[in-house]
Design a protein around this motif. Structure first.
Motif, PDB file in Angstrom:
ATOM      1  N   PRO A  49       0.795  -1.232   0.000  1.00 41.16           N
ATOM      2  CA  PRO A  49       0.000   0.000   0.000  1.00 41.16           C
ATOM      3  C   PRO A  49       0.825   1.279   0.000  1.00 41.16           C
ATOM      4  N   ALA A  50       2.067   1.238   0.459  1.00 38.56           N
ATOM      5  CA  ALA A  50       2.894   2.443   0.496  1.00 38.56           C
ATOM      6  C   ALA A  50       3.144   3.009  -0.896  1.00 38.56           C
ATOM      7  N   LEU A  51       3.047   2.170  -1.919  1.00 37.82           N
ATOM      8  CA  LEU A  51       3.261   2.636  -3.287  1.00 37.82           C
ATOM      9  C   LEU A  51       2.265   3.715  -3.695  1.00 37.82           C
ATOM     10  N   LEU A  52       1.086   3.711  -3.078  1.00 34.41           N
ATOM     11  CA  LEU A  52       0.049   4.676  -3.442  1.00 34.41           C
ATOM     12  C   LEU A  52       0.481   6.111  -3.179  1.00 34.41           C
ATOM     13  N   GLY A  53       1.433   6.300  -2.282  1.00 35.59           N
ATOM     14  CA  GLY A  53       1.908   7.648  -1.980  1.00 35.59           C
ATOM     15  C   GLY A  53       2.503   8.369  -3.163  1.00 35.59           C
ATOM     16  N   ALA A  54       2.972   7.614  -4.184  1.00 36.46           N
ATOM     17  CA  ALA A  54       3.566   8.242  -5.363  1.00 36.46           C
ATOM     18  C   ALA A  54       2.558   9.105  -6.113  1.00 36.46           C
ATOM     19  N   VAL A  55       1.261   8.802  -5.983  1.00 37.20           N
ATOM     20  CA  VAL A  55       0.241   9.549  -6.716  1.00 37.20           C
ATOM     21  C   VAL A  55       0.193  11.004  -6.265  1.00 37.20           C
ATOM     22  N   ALA A  56       0.432  11.250  -4.994  1.00 31.44           N
ATOM     23  CA  ALA A  56       0.375  12.617  -4.471  1.00 31.44           C
ATOM     24  C   ALA A  56       1.689  13.365  -4.627  1.00 31.44           C
ATOM     25  N   GLY A  57       2.741  12.691  -5.054  1.00 33.81           N
ATOM     26  CA  GLY A  57       4.050  13.318  -5.165  1.00 33.81           C
ATOM     27  C   GLY A  57       4.201  14.161  -6.418  1.00 33.81           C
ATOM     28  N   PRO A  58       5.304  14.901  -6.519  1.00 29.21           N
ATOM     29  CA  PRO A  58       5.514  15.808  -7.657  1.00 29.21           C
ATOM     30  C   PRO A  58       5.940  15.110  -8.945  1.00 29.21           C
ATOM     31  N   ALA A  59       6.503  13.920  -8.852  1.00 29.61           N
ATOM     32  CA  ALA A  59       7.048  13.243 -10.029  1.00 29.61           C
ATOM     33  C   ALA A  59       5.939  12.535 -10.804  1.00 29.61           C
ATOM     34  N   PRO A  60       6.098  12.399 -12.124  1.00 30.28           N
ATOM     35  CA  PRO A  60       5.092  11.677 -12.901  1.00 30.28           C
ATOM     36  C   PRO A  60       5.078  10.195 -12.553  1.00 30.28           C
ATOM     37  N   VAL A  61       3.882   9.622 -12.600  1.00 30.10           N
ATOM     38  CA  VAL A  61       3.720   8.194 -12.312  1.00 30.10           C
ATOM     39  C   VAL A  61       2.562   7.657 -13.159  1.00 30.10           C
ATOM     40  N   PHE A  62       2.781   6.515 -13.777  1.00 30.43           N
ATOM     41  CA  PHE A  62       1.688   5.823 -14.468  1.00 30.43           C
ATOM     42  C   PHE A  62       0.920   4.985 -13.446  1.00 30.43           C
ATOM     43  N   VAL A  63      -0.407   5.031 -13.556  1.00 36.39           N
ATOM     44  CA  VAL A  63      -1.289   4.270 -12.680  1.00 36.39           C
ATOM     45  C   VAL A  63      -2.091   3.308 -13.554  1.00 36.39           C
ATOM     46  N   ILE A  64      -2.006   2.018 -13.245  1.00 39.61           N
ATOM     47  CA  ILE A  64      -2.589   0.971 -14.089  1.00 39.61           C
ATOM     48  C   ILE A  64      -3.771   0.304 -13.393  1.00 39.61           C
ATOM     49  N   ASP A  65      -4.849   0.125 -14.135  1.00 40.45           N
ATOM     50  CA  ASP A  65      -5.892  -0.829 -13.754  1.00 40.45           C
ATOM     51  C   ASP A  65      -5.885  -1.911 -14.830  1.00 40.45           C
ATOM     52  N   PRO A  66      -5.305  -3.080 -14.542  1.00 43.46           N
ATOM     53  CA  PRO A  66      -5.085  -4.073 -15.604  1.00 43.46           C
ATOM     54  C   PRO A  66      -6.369  -4.645 -16.180  1.00 43.46           C
ATOM     55  N   ILE A  67      -7.360  -4.874 -15.320  1.00 47.47           N
ATOM     56  CA  ILE A  67      -8.702  -5.238 -15.777  1.00 47.47           C
ATOM     57  C   ILE A  67      -9.692  -4.561 -14.845  1.00 47.47           C
ATOM     58  N   ASP A  68     -10.367  -3.547 -15.325  1.00 47.49           N
ATOM     59  CA  ASP A  68     -11.422  -2.918 -14.546  1.00 47.49           C
ATOM     60  C   ASP A  68     -12.731  -3.627 -14.890  1.00 47.49           C
ATOM     61  N   GLY A  69     -13.497  -3.957 -13.849  1.00 44.35           N
ATOM     62  CA  GLY A  69     -14.677  -4.790 -14.071  1.00 44.35           C
ATOM     63  C   GLY A  69     -14.343  -6.257 -13.923  1.00 44.35           C
ATOM     64  N   THR A  70     -13.469  -6.570 -12.958  1.00 44.70           N
ATOM     65  CA  THR A  70     -13.023  -7.956 -12.796  1.00 44.70           C
ATOM     66  C   THR A  70     -14.176  -8.898 -12.472  1.00 44.70           C
ATOM     67  N   GLN A  71     -15.176  -8.430 -11.711  1.00 52.25           N
ATOM     68  CA  GLN A  71     -16.337  -9.284 -11.438  1.00 52.25           C
ATOM     69  C   GLN A  71     -17.002  -9.722 -12.746  1.00 52.25           C
ATOM     70  N   ASN A  72     -17.185  -8.778 -13.654  1.00 47.20           N
ATOM     71  CA  ASN A  72     -17.783  -9.109 -14.950  1.00 47.20           C
ATOM     72  C   ASN A  72     -16.880 -10.051 -15.734  1.00 47.20           C
ATOM     73  N   TYR A  73     -15.607  -9.724 -15.765  1.00 48.35           N
ATOM     74  CA  TYR A  73     -14.630 -10.536 -16.509  1.00 48.35           C
ATOM     75  C   TYR A  73     -14.617 -11.977 -16.006  1.00 48.35           C
ATOM     76  N   ALA A  74     -14.555 -12.154 -14.691  1.00 45.83           N
ATOM     77  CA  ALA A  74     -14.494 -13.497 -14.118  1.00 45.83           C
ATOM     78  C   ALA A  74     -15.775 -14.280 -14.378  1.00 45.83           C
ATOM     79  N   ALA A  75     -16.905 -13.563 -14.489  1.00 44.01           N
ATOM     80  CA  ALA A  75     -18.193 -14.210 -14.731  1.00 44.01           C
ATOM     81  C   ALA A  75     -18.463 -14.446 -16.213  1.00 44.01           C
ATOM     82  N   GLY A  76     -17.541 -14.038 -17.085  1.00 39.54           N
ATOM     83  CA  GLY A  76     -17.749 -14.196 -18.510  1.00 39.54           C
ATOM     84  C   GLY A  76     -18.679 -13.159 -19.109  1.00 39.54           C
ATOM     85  N   LEU A  77     -18.871 -12.039 -18.412  1.00 38.59           N
ATOM     86  CA  LEU A  77     -19.725 -10.968 -18.914  1.00 38.59           C
ATOM     87  C   LEU A  77     -18.877  -9.952 -19.680  1.00 38.59           C
ATOM     88  N   PRO A  78     -19.248  -9.591 -20.889  1.00 40.23           N
ATOM     89  CA  PRO A  78     -18.393  -8.771 -21.751  1.00 40.23           C
ATOM     90  C   PRO A  78     -18.479  -7.279 -21.444  1.00 40.23           C
TER      91      PRO A  78
END
Length: 277
Positions: A79-108
């Motif tokens: 969880p400490a990694l989240l602190g980078a979002v508030a810092g001055p340096a650029p950071v990429f933030v990834i959501d690899p699969i948003d809607g995982t409940q749908n994905y796991a259930a086979g819902l498109p």
């Protein structure tokens, strides 16, 4: 760091490649051994989430070696990694699969999202739909677009939010799962003023619907940056209005103050007053 169109195209190509090689081959084939939960039974993660985040992280580091990268699953482990979002340096933030409940259930109904945050402000955002095989993207101050195709055949089509609508005709996604009991009871008692209140269980799909003019608003309580940074910027650059319920600007480090994203300022105020007034 302000990415140009070629940078965005490279990130979109990475999203497309990871979706095609990791996410879609596993879609419809997630079994119990491929699935676990994090904070609770409604917070699943699959082997595809973890593999996609690793691939996206490696790809972004290769493209932008001087920019930090964090993802939903890496923050779950540290969880400490989240602190980078508030810092001055650029950071990429990834959501690899948003809607995982749908994905796991086979819902498109799911997507892959990447946001570039600098100084606690979203600079760029991308949402890829693996089933449509296209990407919505935006950079701050430069508009929002739907990217179709690849390389020299790519099209950048401008996006625009819906026209204003009265409450009785408004389509607004209201996510009340993480609201405190008093706020939840107050908001739920007032939902009948709104025309439709669909919950797609997927921020990526919700923000895409807003940016393409098919939904007027969304209300969320828990606002983790991988769920909202990319989408709120795309909606704003497509003409929308995004604020916390108290009217203050939402920032990617604001993880529990809630936000309302709406098609315009007047729609935002009508919805906020109806639910919280």
């Amino acid at each position: 760091m302000m990415p140009d169109r070629s940078d965005l195209s490279a990130i979109a190509a990475l999203l497309r490649e990871v979706a095609g090689s990791i996410v879609m081959p596993r879609f419809g084939h997630i079994g119990p051994a491929d699935l676990r939960t994090k904070s609770g039974p409604l917070d699943p993660v699959t082997v595809a989430d973890e593999a996609a985040e690793r691939a996206l992280t490696e790809g972004l580091r290769a493209l932008f070696p001087d920019v930090a990268v964090i993802g939903e699953e890496s923050v779950a482990a540290d969880p400490a990694l989240l602190g980078a979002v508030a810092g001055p340096a650029p950071v990429f933030v990834i959501d690899p699969i948003d809607g995982t409940q749908n994905y796991a259930a086979g819902l498109p109904l799911f997507g892959l999202m990447i946001a570039l945050v600098e100084g606690n402000q979203t600079i760029a955002g991308l949402i890829h739909d693996p089933l449509r095989d296209d990407t919505m993207l935006a950079t701050r101050g430069a508009g929002a677009f739907l990217l179709r195709g690849a390389a020299e055949r790519a099209e950048f089509l401008p996006l625009r939010v819906a026209a204003p609508a009265p409450l009785a005709q408004m389509i607004a996604s209201v996510s009340w799962q993480y609201m405190a009991a008093d706020e939840k009871s107050r908001v739920l008692a007032r939902l009948d003023a709104i025309g439709q209140t669909p919950n797609l269980r997927c921020a990526a799909a919700t923000y895409r619907a807003m940016a393409s003019g098919h939904m007027h608003a969304t209300v969320s309580r828990r606002t983790l940056p991988w769920d909202h940074a990319a989408g709120t910027l795309i909606v704003e650059e497509a003409g929308g209005h995004v604020r916390r319920p108290d009217g203050e600007a939402w920032r990617p480090a604001d993880i529990d103050g809630g936000l309302i994203a709406a098609a315009d300022r007047d729609t935002w105020h009508r919805l906020r007053d109806a639910l919280y007034g």
